[in-house]
Design a protein around this motif. Structure first.
Motif, mmCIF file in Angstrom:
data_model
loop_
_atom_site.group_PDB
_atom_site.id
_atom_site.type_symbol
_atom_site.label_atom_id
_atom_site.label_comp_id
_atom_site.label_asym_id
_atom_site.label_seq_id
_atom_site.Cartn_x
_atom_site.Cartn_y
_atom_site.Cartn_z
ATOM 1 N N GLY A 1 -60.994 -3.724 24.859
ATOM 2 C CA GLY A 1 -61.262 -2.298 24.876
ATOM 3 C C GLY A 1 -60.136 -1.469 24.302
ATOM 4 N N ARG A 2 -58.949 -2.080 24.191
ATOM 5 C CA ARG A 2 -57.821 -1.343 23.611
ATOM 6 C C ARG A 2 -57.211 -2.038 22.403
ATOM 7 N N TYR A 3 -56.971 -3.344 22.512
ATOM 8 C CA TYR A 3 -56.153 -4.004 21.491
ATOM 9 C C TYR A 3 -57.010 -4.666 20.415
ATOM 10 N N LEU A 4 -56.594 -4.454 19.178
ATOM 11 C CA LEU A 4 -57.258 -5.051 18.024
ATOM 12 C C LEU A 4 -56.694 -6.442 17.755
ATOM 13 N N PRO A 5 -57.505 -7.369 17.250
ATOM 14 C CA PRO A 5 -57.003 -8.714 16.920
ATOM 15 C C PRO A 5 -56.237 -8.751 15.600
ATOM 16 N N ILE A 6 -55.167 -7.950 15.534
ATOM 17 C CA ILE A 6 -54.189 -8.037 14.444
ATOM 18 C C ILE A 6 -52.882 -8.357 15.133
ATOM 19 N N ALA B 1 -53.710 0.684 4.689
ATOM 20 C CA ALA B 1 -54.990 0.541 3.985
ATOM 21 C C ALA B 1 -56.039 1.520 4.484
ATOM 22 N N VAL B 2 -56.001 1.867 5.773
ATOM 23 C CA VAL B 2 -57.030 2.753 6.329
ATOM 24 C C VAL B 2 -56.523 4.180 6.511
ATOM 25 N N GLY B 3 -55.322 4.483 6.016
ATOM 26 C CA GLY B 3 -54.822 5.843 6.046
ATOM 27 C C GLY B 3 -54.279 6.300 7.378
ATOM 28 N N VAL B 4 -53.677 5.387 8.138
ATOM 29 C CA VAL B 4 -53.098 5.732 9.427
ATOM 30 C C VAL B 4 -51.618 6.057 9.242
ATOM 31 N N GLU B 5 -51.183 7.151 9.846
ATOM 32 C CA GLU B 5 -49.769 7.530 9.762
ATOM 33 C C GLU B 5 -48.938 6.570 10.607
ATOM 34 N N PHE C 1 -63.327 -5.016 8.801
ATOM 35 C CA PHE C 1 -63.516 -3.899 7.871
ATOM 36 C C PHE C 1 -62.180 -3.445 7.297
ATOM 37 N N ALA C 2 -61.170 -3.320 8.168
ATOM 38 C CA ALA C 2 -59.854 -2.887 7.695
ATOM 39 C C ALA C 2 -59.254 -3.892 6.714
ATOM 40 N N LEU C 3 -59.409 -5.192 6.992
ATOM 41 C CA LEU C 3 -58.900 -6.212 6.077
ATOM 42 C C LEU C 3 -59.654 -6.181 4.757
ATOM 43 N N TRP C 4 -60.943 -5.924 4.823
ATOM 44 C CA TRP C 4 -61.742 -5.800 3.600
ATOM 45 C C TRP C 4 -61.218 -4.648 2.746
ATOM 46 N N THR D 1 -60.548 -14.484 5.132
ATOM 47 C CA THR D 1 -60.160 -13.109 5.434
ATOM 48 C C THR D 1 -60.511 -12.148 4.301
ATOM 49 N N ASP D 2 -60.873 -12.671 3.134
ATOM 50 C CA ASP D 2 -61.239 -11.829 1.994
ATOM 51 C C ASP D 2 -62.520 -12.387 1.377
ATOM 52 N N PRO D 3 -63.634 -12.292 2.107
ATOM 53 C CA PRO D 3 -64.823 -13.072 1.745
ATOM 54 C C PRO D 3 -65.627 -12.540 0.573
#
Length: 518
Positions: free
Chosen positions: A140-145, A160-164, A202-205, A322-324
């Protein structure tokens, strides 16, 4: 604890939403492998519940460390070695430390800092493992990165996703992990609510989508055909064969340009060199060399430990997974030099059944599959008749493309190259005539002279004599060993006397000068 708190959502970014639609269509998402990762996370989370940690299952925890399910945290041989030698009391202490990390009170950052510092009773626990544990238990909080830096780490994904990004120079890496994770989650949650795995895919894509160095206006296959002096339709046919079975083998006599053409075609199909890999097989090549296996190394205390080390195939397969949406290509040079059933092992099955997974020798608890965007191009020198030794199972899994000097796309290639480079075109006639003699004498096409010997600039008479005497004649000598009467007819001077006038006349050259003796 804060790990249980849902991440608040914000407004949907319309540009990202449009990209998400492309991702779902092109990837496509979700697929069967995505469902497998989600299922594995639930199973791992159950083992990490407070009750599960009270009855700590070391085998399950080691699978979490070494497996790729829900993201691979990297190699942790020191930690693995420490766990292997730990007694019951030590394992209890380890489990209590994990329980405090995952289920304790207070701020997540403080607990992560503590366990990475002096709160862990065994050395070698890295931050990527800690963050994987948090992602597994608290989706619910942590992403699998799991990594902070690196090509696919949190920092690269955030950009890549425009996060500061916060200030990267802070020494508090635990806080960096948590802050970047929370900002990423706030950005991605509105797009795929409650789906952290999908958010990361999606972010990796997005991250990898911008890496292509191909110009969409250029026809790279046509450019390759022009450079290689072969028919464009031939390269497109090989491309079609690759799309069909995912793997082809170029076979023929030595010197017919199999490896050169394979490398040039691979570059046309995938201009990004990081998504191509070249390996050369030899009699000592093993499964462990090619795919993965345990390898010794010294730990920080100078002790010998064994770690599961990936070979080129495992690494390229993970990159392709990871880059399908983009092709990844492995070129296997001299593929017939190795014991192929031993080198491929159970992977031979996956060459044909790309949508299925198997338990591999070093991953008995985790299925492995070859991604559909991973292609193989092999080259096979058939001067030793080794193509006859290829078993039916391998033949069924590869398309075989012949490279013969006298027919198909290689026919006339030497002549075309010499014409394009202002070379002595009559030499192509000499080679053709000698190859005719070799095919008749040796009853087959696999012991002909390859054109690449003569595809060099500055092909003077003296250079021709050296090439023939020190490269071509020893090859012919192997085929007629002990038959001195036949060998005398294949010296450079004999060949020039026998075929030179005809070859020069056909090329429109002046009468030949005296043969250059070497």
């Amino acid at each position: 604890m804060s790990g249980k708190e849902p991440t608040p959502t914000g407004p949907v970014d319309l540009d990202l939403l449009a990209q998400l639609e492309r991702f779902i269509a092109e990837r496509p998402y979700p697929g069967g492998r995505d469902a497998w990762h989600q299922e594995q996370r639930r199973a791992m989370a159950q083992a990490l519940e407070p009750a599960g940690l009270d009855a700590f299952d070391l085998a399950a925890f080691r699978r979490l460390l070494s497996g790729r399910a829900y993201g691979h945290p990297g190699a942790h041989s020191v930690l693995q070695a420490g766990l292997a030698t730990m007694d019951a009391a030590g394992l209890d202490s380890f489990a209590r430390a994990l329980k405090e990390l995952l289920w304790g009170d207070g701020d997540d950052v403080a607990r992560i800092e503590h366990i990475l510092g002096d709160g862990m009773p065994v050395p070698g626990l890295g931050e990527a493992v800690v963050m994987k544990l948090m992602a597994v238990v608290h989706p619910g909080r942590y992403l699998p990165i799991h990594s902070l830096g690196g090509a696919d780490g949190k920092i690269a994904v955030a950009r890549a996703v425009g996060v500061e990004l916060p200030k990267i120079d802070t020494p508090n890496r635990a806080r960096l992990h948590v802050v970047i994770n929370d900002r990423l989650r706030a950005r991605l949650e509105p797009l795929l609510p409650g789906d952290p795995w999908g958010q990361v895919q999606f972010a990796l894509w997005l991250l990898h989508k911008g890496e292509s160095v191909a110009d969409p206006e250029r026809d790279l296959i046509a450019e390759a055909a022009s450079e290689l002096l072969v028919d464009e339709d031939f390269l497109r046919e090989v491309h079609g064969l690759l799309e069909d079975k995912k793997q082809v083998i170029f076979y023929g006599p030595p010197g017919t340009g199999k490896t050169y053409l394979a490398q040039r075609l691979a570059a046309a199909l995938q201009p990004d060199s990081t998504k191509r890999q070249v390996v050369q097989f030899h009699p000592s090549t093993s499964y462990e060399d090619f795919f993965e296996g345990f390898r010794p190394r010294l730990d920080a205390d100078g002790q010998m430990v064994y770690e599961l080390r990936k070979g080129p195939l495992a690494m390229l397969a993970e990159a392709a997974e990871t880059d399908p949406t983009t092709p990844h290509i492995m070129l296997i040079d001299e593929i017939n030099r190795a014991n192929l059933p031993r080198v491929f092992g159970e992977l031979l099955y996956l060459l044909e059944y790309r949508s299925q997974s198997v338990m591999t020798s070093y991953r008995p608890d985790e299925g492995f599959e070859l991604p559909p965007n991973l292609y193989f191009i092999g080259t096979m020198n058939t001067a030793d008749r080794s193509i006859a030794l290829v078993d039916a199972a391998l033949r069924r899994r590869f398309h075989f493309v012949p490279f013969m000097p006298h027919e198909g796309p290689m026919e006339g290639l030497l002549r075309r190259w010499l014409e394009a480079h202002d070379g002595p075109v009559w030499v192509a006639g000499i080679v053709d005539l000698v190859n005719d003699e070799l095919r008749r004498a040796l009853r087959g096409p696999h012991l002909q002279i390859g054109h690449s010997h003569f595809m060099v600039d500055g092909l003077t008479d003296a250079a021709l004599g050296r090439i023939w005497t020190y490269s071509i004649y020893p090859f012919i000598e192997d085929q007629f060993y002990g038959r001195e009467d036949v060998l005398r007819t294949f010296t450079w001077q004999s060949v020039l006397e026998r075929h030179g006038p005809k070859a020069r006349a056909a090329a429109g050259d002046e009468p030949p000068p005296a043969a250059t003796a070497v």
